[in-house]
Design a protein around this motif. Structure first.
Motif, mmCIF file in Angstrom:
data_model
loop_
_atom_site.group_PDB
_atom_site.id
_atom_site.type_symbol
_atom_site.label_atom_id
_atom_site.label_comp_id
_atom_site.label_asym_id
_atom_site.label_seq_id
_atom_site.Cartn_x
_atom_site.Cartn_y
_atom_site.Cartn_z
ATOM 1 N N UNK A 169 8.996 3.997 -7.981
ATOM 2 C CA UNK A 169 8.264 4.587 -9.113
ATOM 3 C C UNK A 169 6.807 4.186 -9.110
ATOM 4 N N UNK A 170 6.550 2.893 -8.934
ATOM 5 C CA UNK A 170 5.153 2.428 -8.932
ATOM 6 C C UNK A 170 4.397 2.952 -7.708
ATOM 7 N N UNK A 171 5.095 3.034 -6.563
ATOM 8 C CA UNK A 171 4.463 3.569 -5.346
ATOM 9 C C UNK A 171 3.996 5.001 -5.595
ATOM 10 N N UNK A 172 4.837 5.748 -6.284
ATOM 11 C CA UNK A 172 4.493 7.152 -6.521
ATOM 12 C C UNK A 172 3.553 7.327 -7.710
ATOM 13 N N UNK A 173 3.542 6.364 -8.621
ATOM 14 C CA UNK A 173 2.632 6.413 -9.765
ATOM 15 C C UNK A 173 1.204 6.612 -9.250
ATOM 16 N N UNK A 174 0.898 5.913 -8.176
ATOM 17 C CA UNK A 174 -0.406 6.122 -7.535
ATOM 18 C C UNK A 174 -0.322 7.155 -6.416
ATOM 19 N N UNK A 175 0.752 7.072 -5.619
ATOM 20 C CA UNK A 175 0.821 7.831 -4.375
ATOM 21 C C UNK A 175 0.787 9.343 -4.537
ATOM 22 N N UNK A 176 1.467 9.850 -5.526
ATOM 23 C CA UNK A 176 1.575 11.307 -5.671
ATOM 24 C C UNK A 176 0.197 11.953 -5.787
ATOM 25 N N UNK A 177 -0.573 11.540 -6.790
ATOM 26 C CA UNK A 177 -1.894 12.138 -6.994
ATOM 27 C C UNK A 177 -2.843 11.753 -5.862
ATOM 28 N N UNK A 213 -2.889 -1.034 -11.196
ATOM 29 C CA UNK A 213 -2.175 -2.060 -10.445
ATOM 30 C C UNK A 213 -1.475 -1.441 -9.228
ATOM 31 N N UNK A 214 -0.847 -0.297 -9.428
ATOM 32 C CA UNK A 214 -0.143 0.366 -8.325
ATOM 33 C C UNK A 214 -1.080 0.641 -7.165
ATOM 34 N N UNK A 215 -2.270 1.149 -7.501
ATOM 35 C CA UNK A 215 -3.177 1.568 -6.440
ATOM 36 C C UNK A 215 -3.612 0.386 -5.592
ATOM 37 N N UNK A 216 -3.639 -0.808 -6.177
ATOM 38 C CA UNK A 216 -4.064 -1.986 -5.429
ATOM 39 C C UNK A 216 -2.913 -2.621 -4.661
ATOM 40 N N UNK A 217 -1.685 -2.204 -4.950
ATOM 41 C CA UNK A 217 -0.534 -2.876 -4.342
ATOM 42 C C UNK A 217 0.388 -1.932 -3.590
ATOM 43 N N UNK A 270 4.318 -2.589 -2.500
ATOM 44 C CA UNK A 270 5.317 -1.653 -3.027
ATOM 45 C C UNK A 270 6.012 -0.920 -1.883
ATOM 46 N N UNK A 271 5.219 -0.495 -0.912
ATOM 47 C CA UNK A 271 5.787 0.195 0.249
ATOM 48 C C UNK A 271 6.743 -0.703 1.022
ATOM 49 N N UNK A 272 6.368 -1.983 1.160
ATOM 50 C CA UNK A 272 7.235 -2.919 1.875
ATOM 51 C C UNK A 272 8.580 -3.073 1.150
ATOM 52 N N UNK A 273 8.529 -3.150 -0.185
ATOM 53 C CA UNK A 273 9.777 -3.216 -0.956
ATOM 54 C C UNK A 273 10.628 -1.981 -0.691
ATOM 55 N N UNK A 274 9.957 -0.829 -0.673
ATOM 56 C CA UNK A 274 10.685 0.416 -0.413
ATOM 57 C C UNK A 274 11.311 0.368 0.978
ATOM 58 N N UNK A 275 10.572 -0.190 1.919
ATOM 59 C CA UNK A 275 11.073 -0.267 3.304
ATOM 60 C C UNK A 275 12.297 -1.172 3.395
#
Ligand code: HEM
Ligand code: FES
Lengths: 255, 225
Positions: B175-183, B105-109, B113-118
């Motif tokens: 957290x969700x942004x990085x769940x996908x973003x880190x790797x 789900x993270x990878x598709x969104x 997620x980034x907008x929320x972070x912004x």
């Protein structure tokens, strides 16, 4: 089996398409998906209606010609080509939605047929090795470690069907391009043109208007040949190192 | 010079910038967390104020901070550009039936997620960073030296339930942004290897849970205890 089909019908690339519903009452679970469409087409022709256009050729899962986006998956629910999919993978009474691959770079030609020549142009831009004519080299003259040969062969199993583009939420072609880059980058025969190849193929990929990969991994999960996204990482590596280290040779050999 | 422009205007080059700025921001999050944890010291805010004073005056940190702002803008800018490009790459007609069960789900969104972070970043910068830099602050004296008392400002905000709720919610988005973003950043850089993939995955997922959880723990702790 009774199957209801919602099929995308579109006259040509300039017209607007729409779904049309067809009901097939006598579908055998042993039929392949394409046979089921053949039977439907026969009925349509007998009724004087226009048959449904879809791509296919070998029907053996090796040519990459068949496509179809079936119930939200390229090539349907199994990780195989549509020609290798059978009706037993569906339930009696099920409604199946069939759409063409959706990508700006793959315009619809008619109904379910899309123009995938963007892939051919990418391939032509660098997906080959140049071999001079001359005496036949001895077999096994060039030693290649088994694991490397296997890895290159796995990449080379890509049949260029475009399921990766269809599956990707960004309509990115990176799985295809990376497989074609990898199969040569891994082998000694591919070394002379290694940097030029990846530069040209990536440039052509961008030119065609495919999207940018966000590493969701959907392509790898849907690819009928199980091409791995390891290849995408390899292409990225190849590209960055090529762009930063290749010679920009001017006419006449440069300075 | 031509090759340089070609590189960074290609999709792969743009993705390279996404990954590099993303990894820089990950490093920044870690340093920021270590600073924030000073809020939990039971010393009336002294260690936090001393740390904040250092961070807002040290010349080297000021340079890094400028860089950080630039990288955030770059990360956001390229992500908007690529998101638009990716949307248009689908073509004029979109799928009627899609099924996303082949990816996380993270990878598709990442965009949402980034907008929320912004959104969070903007609120956060206004309430704390801008307050520190552009407004008159209450003062605190430690060993005869005057410090700006940012602790009292933080304590005020973290005393409001809705603010703490918002903060915790936004940390989940990180957290969700990085769940996908880190790797994903490693994959983009081409750093994919059988021997190291499990480690990158593990560290990435651990980071995506632990770091936002600790960030969120601070206001929760200050609100409830
Ligand atoms: C603390 C702040 C942030 C951190 C640590 C962070 C980190 C990352 C990382 C590591 C990636 C993966 C890069 C890759 O796949 O190569 C990424 C991707 C992404 N980020 Fe962020 N990010 C942050 C803030 C933002 C913001 C504010 C936005 C705003 C709009 C954003 C939008 C995106 C998007 C859309 C992607 C996916 C793009 C792609 O994979 O091509 N991020 N982020
Ligand atoms: S028709 Fe050849 S792969 Fe399906």
């Amino acid at each position: 089996m009774k199957i209801t089909l919602k099929i995308w019908r579109q006259k040509d690339s300039n017209s607007k398409g729409a779904f049309k519903t067809y009901v097939c009452d006598h579908v055998s679970p042993d039929m392949s998906f394409l046979e089921m469409l053949d039977v439907l087409n026969n009925d349509l022709i007998r009724k004087g209606e226009e048959s449904i256009a879809f791509d296919h050729d070998c029907r053996e899962g090796i040519c990459g010609m068949c496509s179809l986006y079936i119930n939200g998956h390229p090539h349907g629910p199994l990780q195989t080509t549509t020609c290798q999919l059978h009706m037993r993978s569906f339930k009696d009474g099920e409604t199946i939605t069939i759409e063409p691959w959706r990508a700006k770079a793959f315009p619809v030609v008619k109904d379910l047929v899309v123009d995938r020549s963007a892939f051919d142009r990418i391939q032509r831009s660098g997906g080959f090795i140049s071999v001079n004519t001359g005496g036949v080299p001895d077999a096994n003259e060039i030693p290649i470690p088994k694991k490397i040969a296997d890895e290159a062969f796995d990449a080379a199993t890509c049949i260029g069907c475009g399921a990766c583009v269809a599956a990707c939420k960004n309509a990115s072609a990176m799985l295809f391009v990376s497989a074609k880059v990898s199969q040569f980058a891994l082998l000694p025969q591919g070394k002379p043109e290694r940097k030029e190849r990846v530069e040209k193929m990536v440039a052509q990929m961008d030119e065609e208007g495919f999207g940018a990969c966000t590493n969701t991994g959907a392509c790898e999960a849907e690819c009928p040949k199980g091409i791995s996204i390891t290849n995408i990482a390899r292409m990225n590596r190849e590209y960055f190192s090529a762009m930063t280290t290749s010679y920009e040779v001017a006419v006449g050999g440069g300075e | 010079m031509n090759w340089f422009i070609t590189l960074f205007t290609s999709t792969l080059g743009r993705k390279l910038l996404m990954a590099l700025t993303g990894l820089f921001l990950i490093l920044f999050l870690l340093i920021h967390l270590i600073g924030n944890l000073q809020l939990l010291n039971d010393d009336g805010g002294r260690s936090f104020n001393v740390y904040a004073e250092f961070m807002s005056t040290n010349p080297l940190i000021q340079i890094v901070s400028k860089g950080n702002f630039f990288f955030i803008l770059l990360h956001v800018g390229i992500s908007i550009f690529l998101s638009i490009k990716n949307r248009s790459a689908r073509g004029s007609e979109r799928y009627a039936v899609t099924s996303g069960n082949k990816s996380t789900w993270s990878s598709r969104n990442m965009g949402i997620l980034g907008t929320l972070v912004l959104v969070f970043l903007v609120i956060h910068l206004k309430d704390f960073w801008a307050a520190m830099h552009f407004t008159e602050m209450p003062k605190a004296m430690y060993d005869g030296v005057e410090y700006r008392d940012i602790y009292s400002v933080v304590a005020l905000w973290f005393g409001k339930g809705w603010y703490v709720g918002l903060y915790v919610f936004c940390m989940t988005a990180v957290g969700f942004h990085l769940w996908h973003g880190f790797a994903s950043a490693f994959q983009t850089l081409g750093l994919n290897h059988q021997k190291y993939n499990p480690m990158i995955m593990f560290v990435g997922r651990a980071f995506a849970i632990i770091v936002p959880a600790l960030f969120a723990w601070i206001p929760l702790n200050m609100f409830f205890f």
